[in-house]
Design a protein around this motif. Structure first.
Motif, PDB file in Angstrom:
ATOM      1  N   SER A  48       0.847  -1.099  -0.061  1.00 50.71           N
ATOM      2  CA  SER A  48      -0.078   0.031   0.023  1.00 50.71           C
ATOM      3  C   SER A  48       0.958   1.188  -0.110  1.00 50.71           C
ATOM      4  N   LEU A  49       0.280   2.426  -0.554  1.00 52.23           N
ATOM      5  CA  LEU A  49       0.931   3.575  -0.418  1.00 52.23           C
ATOM      6  C   LEU A  49      -0.102   4.557   0.518  1.00 52.23           C
ATOM      7  N   ARG A  50       0.428   5.311   1.433  1.00 51.49           N
ATOM      8  CA  ARG A  50      -0.206   6.443   2.319  1.00 51.49           C
ATOM      9  C   ARG A  50       0.456   7.672   2.148  1.00 51.49           C
ATOM     10  N   ILE A  51      -0.359   8.599   1.746  1.00 54.40           N
ATOM     11  CA  ILE A  51       0.214   9.925   1.734  1.00 54.40           C
ATOM     12  C   ILE A  51      -0.447  10.870   2.644  1.00 54.40           C
ATOM     13  N   LEU A  52       0.162  11.536   3.482  1.00 57.66           N
ATOM     14  CA  LEU A  52      -0.362  12.703   4.464  1.00 57.66           C
ATOM     15  C   LEU A  52       0.233  13.845   4.069  1.00 57.66           C
ATOM     16  N   SER A  53      -0.598  14.567   3.837  1.00 50.94           N
ATOM     17  CA  SER A  53      -0.160  16.164   3.323  1.00 50.94           C
ATOM     18  C   SER A  53      -0.972  17.256   3.996  1.00 50.94           C
ATOM     19  N   ARG A  54      -0.894  18.167   4.767  1.00 50.44           N
ATOM     20  CA  ARG A  54      -1.396  18.900   5.670  1.00 50.44           C
ATOM     21  C   ARG A  54      -2.451  18.264   6.277  1.00 50.44           C
ATOM     22  N   ARG A  55      -3.555  18.377   6.056  1.00 53.59           N
ATOM     23  CA  ARG A  55      -4.698  17.413   6.725  1.00 53.59           C
ATOM     24  C   ARG A  55      -5.253  16.309   5.961  1.00 53.59           C
ATOM     25  N   GLY A  56      -4.668  16.162   4.784  1.00 54.35           N
ATOM     26  CA  GLY A  56      -5.353  15.444   3.994  1.00 54.35           C
ATOM     27  C   GLY A  56      -4.496  13.653   4.248  1.00 54.35           C
ATOM     28  N   ARG A  57      -5.424  12.982   3.700  1.00 55.93           N
ATOM     29  CA  ARG A  57      -4.850  11.346   3.896  1.00 55.93           C
ATOM     30  C   ARG A  57      -5.458  10.696   2.688  1.00 55.93           C
ATOM     31  N   TYR A  58      -4.429  10.024   2.065  1.00 53.03           N
ATOM     32  CA  TYR A  58      -4.802   9.452   0.705  1.00 53.03           C
ATOM     33  C   TYR A  58      -4.022   7.918   0.883  1.00 53.03           C
ATOM     34  N   ILE A  59      -4.919   7.005   0.761  1.00 50.31           N
ATOM     35  CA  ILE A  59      -4.327   5.689   0.845  1.00 50.31           C
ATOM     36  C   ILE A  59      -4.630   4.713  -0.435  1.00 50.31           C
ATOM     37  N   THR A  63      -9.867  13.639   5.081  1.00 50.04           N
ATOM     38  CA  THR A  63      -9.410  14.847   5.620  1.00 50.04           C
ATOM     39  C   THR A  63      -9.447  14.728   7.216  1.00 50.04           C
ATOM     40  N   LEU A  64      -8.271  14.834   7.924  1.00 51.84           N
ATOM     41  CA  LEU A  64      -8.229  14.804   9.084  1.00 51.84           C
ATOM     42  C   LEU A  64      -8.328  16.079   9.848  1.00 51.84           C
ATOM     43  N   ASP A  65      -8.325  15.911  11.131  1.00 51.09           N
ATOM     44  CA  ASP A  65      -8.722  17.206  12.090  1.00 51.09           C
ATOM     45  C   ASP A  65      -7.166  18.073  12.345  1.00 51.09           C
ATOM     46  N   GLN A  66      -6.197  17.245  12.288  1.00 52.82           N
ATOM     47  CA  GLN A  66      -4.886  17.999  12.270  1.00 52.82           C
ATOM     48  C   GLN A  66      -3.946  17.929  11.123  1.00 52.82           C
ATOM     49  N   SER A  67      -3.085  18.947  11.022  1.00 56.58           N
ATOM     50  CA  SER A  67      -2.139  19.076   9.700  1.00 56.58           C
ATOM     51  C   SER A  67      -0.793  18.269  10.398  1.00 56.58           C
ATOM     52  N   ILE A  68      -0.459  17.351   9.445  1.00 50.77           N
ATOM     53  CA  ILE A  68       0.928  16.834   9.851  1.00 50.77           C
ATOM     54  C   ILE A  68       2.049  17.640   9.791  1.00 50.77           C
ATOM     55  N   GLY A  69       1.919  18.817   9.231  1.00 50.80           N
ATOM     56  CA  GLY A  69       3.244  19.728   8.994  1.00 50.80           C
ATOM     57  C   GLY A  69       3.809  19.656   8.002  1.00 50.80           C
ATOM     58  N   GLY A  70       3.369  19.091   6.970  1.00 54.02           N
ATOM     59  CA  GLY A  70       4.256  18.761   5.831  1.00 54.02           C
ATOM     60  C   GLY A  70       3.670  17.440   4.666  1.00 54.02           C
ATOM     61  N   THR A  71       4.550  16.687   4.310  1.00 55.52           N
ATOM     62  CA  THR A  71       4.034  15.641   3.537  1.00 55.52           C
ATOM     63  C   THR A  71       4.664  14.668   3.826  1.00 55.52           C
ATOM     64  N   LEU A  72       3.987  13.448   4.326  1.00 61.51           N
ATOM     65  CA  LEU A  72       4.600  12.026   4.705  1.00 61.51           C
ATOM     66  C   LEU A  72       4.247  11.069   3.457  1.00 61.51           C
ATOM     67  N   VAL A  73       5.224  10.543   2.852  1.00 54.50           N
ATOM     68  CA  VAL A  73       4.758   9.348   1.859  1.00 54.50           C
ATOM     69  C   VAL A  73       5.266   7.952   2.493  1.00 54.50           C
ATOM     70  N   HIS A  74       4.435   7.015   2.421  1.00 53.13           N
ATOM     71  CA  HIS A  74       4.683   5.888   3.265  1.00 53.13           C
ATOM     72  C   HIS A  74       4.172   4.671   2.675  1.00 53.13           C
ATOM     73  N   TRP A  75       5.307   3.834   2.218  1.00 52.15           N
ATOM     74  CA  TRP A  75       4.904   2.550   1.669  1.00 52.15           C
ATOM     75  C   TRP A  75       4.978   1.429   2.614  1.00 52.15           C
TER      76      TRP A  75
END
Lengths: 111, 287
Positions: free
Chosen positions: B249-260, B271-283
């Protein structure tokens, strides 16, 4: 003429632009690919670029290296169709070959 | 600054003891934040005052990711501990500010030490390609000159790590503290332009309401922050790599967005309640 990117340029291709880091698509195009294409055009030969053996290819590298040939007006599409062939012998690299060909198909020359 | 009787005053304090469990991705984000502060403010190593209260598993994960480099403590009692979850080992964090093939190779070598069959596999190709593309995206888009950052950042800076669980489940994590995809991706089409107009009218309410959809939109080949021909293939390629690897799987968190994107389960966006403060790409991959 055959050129193997992994053996003759880098086993670890980089990103898009030279300013982004080493072994970029821009570097490959400007320092290797263009010269080789001119040579094969003069000799009425074909340049085979072998993709096998590299650690992988980002889309940015492939698009800048190959799509950039047309997008920047360096070569006409029909010239590339005649003189350039991308090769992938290991099935792992077929996806990169297909992507690079797609980037060349999508690229539009300057107006 | 010192208080009465020359006792030291504590300026800021991060209480690691309140953390009961931490994932590799969260550990990387936390370590990256300390690293950023260390670089930007040239801070010395921080003191630790209650290490005995830290959860041992959390401490182990933070040690593995390299968190100790920012602390004035070696915490030997934790270095002998087993990882938080049985069979999980995390690699030391790597950081850079360009497309750095050598660093991707270093991570790959680290993963090979944890997973015999890694090198030469379809997964190793997917990871190399994904990370080099993530680095290039970071260099190209993440830190635009005209963006006003909430905290001082370092142009192009990224952090990455990986973990292996039980020799079969592999995670690779890439993080930047840039402007984020929802901010840098231009809106197109009437619905997106209308949303942007509403946001300007009501910034508090609408600002990040569709961050998840913005990430999904960026997955469309050709959508790019630069709106220049030949750009915008990178995120779509990151998703294709899951298919190339055959599982995961691929998960991307960017600001408050989450894409899986999961090979078996398909796409999920929110869209989440909090921002992650950047962009996280997670395989995540399974061998």
């Amino acid at each position: 003429m055959t050129y193997k990117i992994a053996e003759q340029f880098s086993r670890t291709p980089g990103g898009r632009f030279k300013r982004h880091g080493p072994y970029s698509g821009e570097q490959f195009r400007d320092e290797v690919l263009c010269d080789l294409l001119r040579q094969v055009m003069e000799a009425d030969d074909t340049l085979a670029i072998v993709l096998d053996g590299a650690a992988g290819y980002g889309s940015s590298f492939l698009e800048e290296a190959f799509g950039g040939l047309i997008r920047l007006g360096l070569f006409d599409r029909d010239v590339l169709q005649k003189h350039l062939e991308l090769q992938a012998f290991d099935p792992l690299y077929e996806t990169y070959r297909l992507s690079a060909n797609r980037y060349m198909e999508d690229a539009q020359p300057p107006q | 600054m010192r208080g009465p009787r020359n006792t030291p005053w504590i300026g800021t304090y991060t209480d690691i003891a309140t953390i009961r469990t931490i994932t590799p991705a969260a550990a990387l984000v936390l370590a990256a934040e300390f690293d950023r502060a260390h670089r930007r403010k040239r801070l010395g190593r921080r003191g630790v005052i209650n290490a005995e209260d830290w959860d041992p598993g959390v401490a182990r994960t933070l040690i593995d990711v390299g968190f100790l480099e920012h602390l004035r403590a070696d915490l030997p009692e934790y270095q002998r501990l087993e990882p938080q979850a049985p069979g999980v080992r995390m690699l030391p964090m790597l950081t850079g500010d360009q497309s750095e093939p050598e660093e991707v190779e270093r991570l790959g070598q680290g993963l090979q030490e944890l997973m015999d069959s890694f090198q030469g596999s379809a997964i190793s190709h997917a990871i190399y390609t994904g990370l080099i593309e993530a680095m290039d995206n970071c260099a190209s888009h993440a830190y635009p000159e005209d963006h006003s950052f909430r905290y001082p950042t370092e142009e192009g800076r990224w952090w990455m790590s990986g973990s292996v669980a039980n020799g079969r489940q592999l995670e690779v994590i890439f993080f930047d503290q840039g402007a984020t995809i929802p901010v840098t991706l231009p809106r197109s089409g009437m619905s997106e332009i209308a949303h942007d107009w509403l946001r300007r009218m009501n910034p508090l309410g609408i600002e990040a309401a569709d961050d998840g959809q913005r990430i999904q939109a960026a997955m469309t080949a050709g959508r790019s922050a630069h709106q220049v021909q030949g750009r915008g293939y990178g995120l779509a390629q990151m998703r294709e790599l899951v298919d190339l690897a055959g599982s995961g799987s691929l998960r991307i968190l960017s600001r408050r967005g989450r894409y899986i994107y999961d090979k078996d389960a398909g796409e999920r966006v929110d869209t989440l309640d909090q921002s992650i403060g950047g962009t996280l790409v997670h395989w995540r991959f399974r061998l």
